[in-house]
Design an enzyme around this catalytic site. Structure first.
Site, mmCIF file in Angstrom:
data_model
loop_
_atom_site.group_PDB
_atom_site.id
_atom_site.type_symbol
_atom_site.label_atom_id
_atom_site.label_comp_id
_atom_site.label_asym_id
_atom_site.label_seq_id
_atom_site.Cartn_x
_atom_site.Cartn_y
_atom_site.Cartn_z
ATOM 1 N N ASP A 79 5.697 -10.451 9.658
ATOM 2 C CA ASP A 79 5.712 -9.341 10.428
ATOM 3 C C ASP A 79 7.061 -8.727 10.592
ATOM 4 O OD1 ASP A 79 5.603 -7.411 12.555
ATOM 5 O OD2 ASP A 79 4.734 -8.890 13.947
ATOM 6 N N ILE A 90 2.174 12.600 3.222
ATOM 7 C CA ILE A 90 1.659 12.124 1.672
ATOM 8 C C ILE A 90 0.600 11.582 1.996
ATOM 9 C CG2 ILE A 90 2.951 10.400 0.188
ATOM 10 C CD1 ILE A 90 4.801 12.644 1.110
ATOM 11 N N ASN A 114 10.401 0.237 4.368
ATOM 12 C CA ASN A 114 9.514 1.328 4.318
ATOM 13 C C ASN A 114 8.451 0.939 5.338
ATOM 14 O OD1 ASN A 114 7.455 2.851 2.630
ATOM 15 N ND2 ASN A 114 6.583 0.874 2.728
ATOM 16 N N ARG A 143 0.922 -1.056 0.186
ATOM 17 C CA ARG A 143 -0.001 -0.038 -0.065
ATOM 18 C C ARG A 143 0.852 1.113 0.064
ATOM 19 N NH1 ARG A 143 -2.771 0.837 4.659
ATOM 20 N NH2 ARG A 143 -1.709 -1.187 5.898
ATOM 21 N N TYR A 175 5.888 7.573 17.303
ATOM 22 C CA TYR A 175 6.504 7.430 16.099
ATOM 23 C C TYR A 175 7.790 8.233 15.869
ATOM 24 C CZ TYR A 175 5.400 8.057 11.213
ATOM 25 O OH TYR A 175 5.578 8.257 9.749
ATOM 26 N N VAL A 176 7.595 9.700 16.455
ATOM 27 C CA VAL A 176 8.810 10.494 16.293
ATOM 28 C C VAL A 176 10.000 9.807 16.651
ATOM 29 C CG1 VAL A 176 9.816 12.561 16.926
ATOM 30 C CG2 VAL A 176 7.355 12.477 16.144
ATOM 31 N N SER A 206 10.858 10.062 8.508
ATOM 32 C CA SER A 206 9.902 11.120 8.483
ATOM 33 C C SER A 206 10.104 12.595 8.923
ATOM 34 C CB SER A 206 8.546 10.727 9.268
ATOM 35 O OG SER A 206 7.765 11.797 9.503
HETATM 36 P P1 NAP Z 1 0.563 2.491 4.771
HETATM 37 O O1 NAP Z 1 -0.363 3.220 3.476
HETATM 38 O O2 NAP Z 1 -0.064 2.502 6.216
HETATM 39 O O3 NAP Z 1 1.178 1.136 4.125
HETATM 40 C C1 NAP Z 1 1.935 0.488 5.260
HETATM 41 C C2 NAP Z 1 2.551 -0.611 4.558
HETATM 42 O O4 NAP Z 1 3.366 -1.251 5.434
HETATM 43 C C3 NAP Z 1 1.603 -1.492 4.110
HETATM 44 O O5 NAP Z 1 1.818 -2.366 3.075
HETATM 45 C C4 NAP Z 1 1.417 -2.564 5.309
HETATM 46 O O6 NAP Z 1 1.130 -4.168 5.088
HETATM 47 C C5 NAP Z 1 3.065 -2.815 5.887
HETATM 48 N N1 NAP Z 1 3.291 -2.907 7.249
HETATM 49 C C6 NAP Z 1 2.491 -2.210 8.132
HETATM 50 N N2 NAP Z 1 3.259 -2.905 9.302
HETATM 51 C C7 NAP Z 1 3.616 -4.031 8.961
HETATM 52 C C8 NAP Z 1 4.256 -5.209 9.632
HETATM 53 N N3 NAP Z 1 4.479 -5.271 11.211
HETATM 54 N N4 NAP Z 1 4.847 -6.189 8.900
HETATM 55 C C9 NAP Z 1 4.936 -6.113 7.595
HETATM 56 N N5 NAP Z 1 4.326 -5.098 6.842
HETATM 57 C C10 NAP Z 1 3.826 -3.967 7.609
HETATM 58 O O7 NAP Z 1 1.855 3.733 5.115
HETATM 59 P P2 NAP Z 1 2.628 4.727 3.951
HETATM 60 O O8 NAP Z 1 1.817 5.940 4.267
HETATM 61 O O9 NAP Z 1 2.720 4.150 2.657
HETATM 62 O O10 NAP Z 1 3.892 4.915 5.026
HETATM 63 C C11 NAP Z 1 5.276 3.941 4.507
HETATM 64 C C12 NAP Z 1 6.172 4.454 5.406
HETATM 65 O O11 NAP Z 1 6.471 5.886 4.995
HETATM 66 C C13 NAP Z 1 6.128 4.413 6.759
HETATM 67 O O12 NAP Z 1 7.399 4.111 7.373
HETATM 68 C C14 NAP Z 1 5.731 5.536 7.069
HETATM 69 O O13 NAP Z 1 5.842 5.959 8.697
HETATM 70 C C15 NAP Z 1 6.621 6.458 6.401
HETATM 71 N N6 NAP Z 1 5.825 7.907 6.085
HETATM 72 C C16 NAP Z 1 4.619 8.182 5.810
HETATM 73 C C17 NAP Z 1 4.106 9.334 5.775
HETATM 74 C C18 NAP Z 1 2.731 9.760 5.195
HETATM 75 O O14 NAP Z 1 2.481 10.966 5.264
HETATM 76 N N7 NAP Z 1 1.853 8.730 4.702
HETATM 77 C C19 NAP Z 1 4.924 10.532 6.250
HETATM 78 C C20 NAP Z 1 6.311 10.350 6.613
HETATM 79 C C21 NAP Z 1 6.643 8.751 6.679
HETATM 80 P P3 NAP Z 1 -0.460 -4.368 5.195
HETATM 81 O O15 NAP Z 1 -1.110 -3.599 4.302
HETATM 82 O O16 NAP Z 1 -0.246 -5.883 4.708
HETATM 83 O O17 NAP Z 1 -0.707 -4.497 6.540
#
Ligand code: NAP
Length: 252
Positions: free
Chosen positions: A68, A193, A95, A14, A160-161, A147
């Site tokens: 996991d 994002i 990621n 995702r 998270y931070v 982040s």
């Molecule tokens: P997201 O849409 O919630 O997707 C998270 C992904 O991580 C999913 O594919 C999920 O798999 C997987 N995941 C979560 N926990 C897991 C675990 N324990 N084991 C294996 N897979 C796991 O998140 P996103 O917004 O794309 O974020 C991606 C990264 O960017 C993260 O590290 C987040 O902290 C960072 N980030 C995001 C933002 C933002 O604004 N979105 C900003 C700064 C940093 P499932 O779907 O199978 O659960």
């Protein structure tokens, strides 16, 4: 290096991870890189199937592993299986991540531990699991997704931070540890994002946030994926230990 590169991407089903899988596998990033990809996900089987279908005719190989990322033993098994399928590993993108936000007064111990495990321990787990292979071949590209909140703080996200600040520290330590083996380690720090993670924000929160972004919009997953692709390409061979902020100018 000739032929397709071989990449492992955690959280590939995702949001940002999905865009990274596509950037590495479906496109030729920076015109020089095309990768076979193994991605890791935790729960969404349909999402994994969908992404395999989307990429299947790109000419690269794509494999999905359900695991996991915070589990050390599962990681060892998963990475071993992924390396066997891919025939090696050149690129690791850490990621996968989660949020469990709350003010510290209300935050449960489990919410702190879960976020540290999924966001920071996972980076230790996956980096350690690919290391022997990368050291042996004297080549590797590791990109960790941090982040901007790790740089400026954010109320209600102490877990998270802390996890993302840990990822930045880990990135720099690994960059120093691995530079002599031609393994670069960098972090990308996204701003806000548009993904499921930020879907939880109310319209009002979203509008207020956009007002703080000079480029006037939230980022899209591809904005991050393109920078990750660049860091994995040979255009970035002399970059290591850096944190690249991709936030539309929100922090400067
Ligand atoms: P997201 O849409 O919630 O997707 C998270 C992904 O991580 C999913 O594919 C999920 O798999 C997987 N995941 C979560 N926990 C897991 C675990 N324990 N084991 C294996 N897979 C796991 O998140 P996103 O917004 O794309 O974020 C991606 C990264 O960017 C993260 O590290 C987040 O902290 C960072 N980030 C995001 C933002 C933002 O604004 N979105 C900003 C700064 C940093 P499932 O779907 O199978 O659960």
């Amino acid at each position: 290096m000739t032929g397709n590169k071989k990449a492992i991407v955690t959280g590939g089903t995702r949001g940002i991870g999905r865009a990274i899988v596509k950037e590495l596998a479906a496109k030729s990033c920076c015109g020089v890189l095309l990768s076979d990809v193994a991605f890791i996900y935790n729960s969404c089987d349909e999402c994994a199937e969908e992404i395999i279908q989307e990429i299947s005719d790109s000419g690269t190989k794509i494999y999905a592993f359900k695991a996991d990322v915070s589990d050390y033993e599962q990681t060892e098994e998963t990475v071993k299986a992924a390396i066997e399928k891919l025939g090696g590993v050149d690129i690791l993108i850490n990621n996968a991540g989660i949020t469990k936000d709350n003010l510290l007064l209300r935050m449960q111990e489990k919410d702190f531990d879960d976020v540290i495990s999924a966001n920071l321990k996972s980076v230790f787990n996956y980096t350690k699991a690919v290391l022997k292979t990368m050291i042996r071949q004297r080549y590797g590209r590791i990109v960790n997704i941090a982040s901007v909140v790790a740089l400026v703080g954010n109320a209600g996200q102490s877990n998270y931070v802390a996890s993302k600040a840990g990822v930045i520290g880990f990135t720099k330590a690994m960059a120093r540890e691995l530079a002599s083996r031609n393994i670069t380690v960098n972090a990308v720090a996204p701003g806000f994002i548009q993904t499921d993670m930020t879907e939880k924000l109310s319209d009002e929160q979203r509008e207020n946030l956009v007002k703080t972004i000079p480029l006037g919009r939230m980022g899209c997953p591809e904005d991050i994926a393109k920078v990750v692709g660049f860091l994995c390409s040979n255009y970035a061979d002399y970059i290591t230990g850096q944190v690249i902020t991709v936030d539309g100018g929100m922090t400067m």
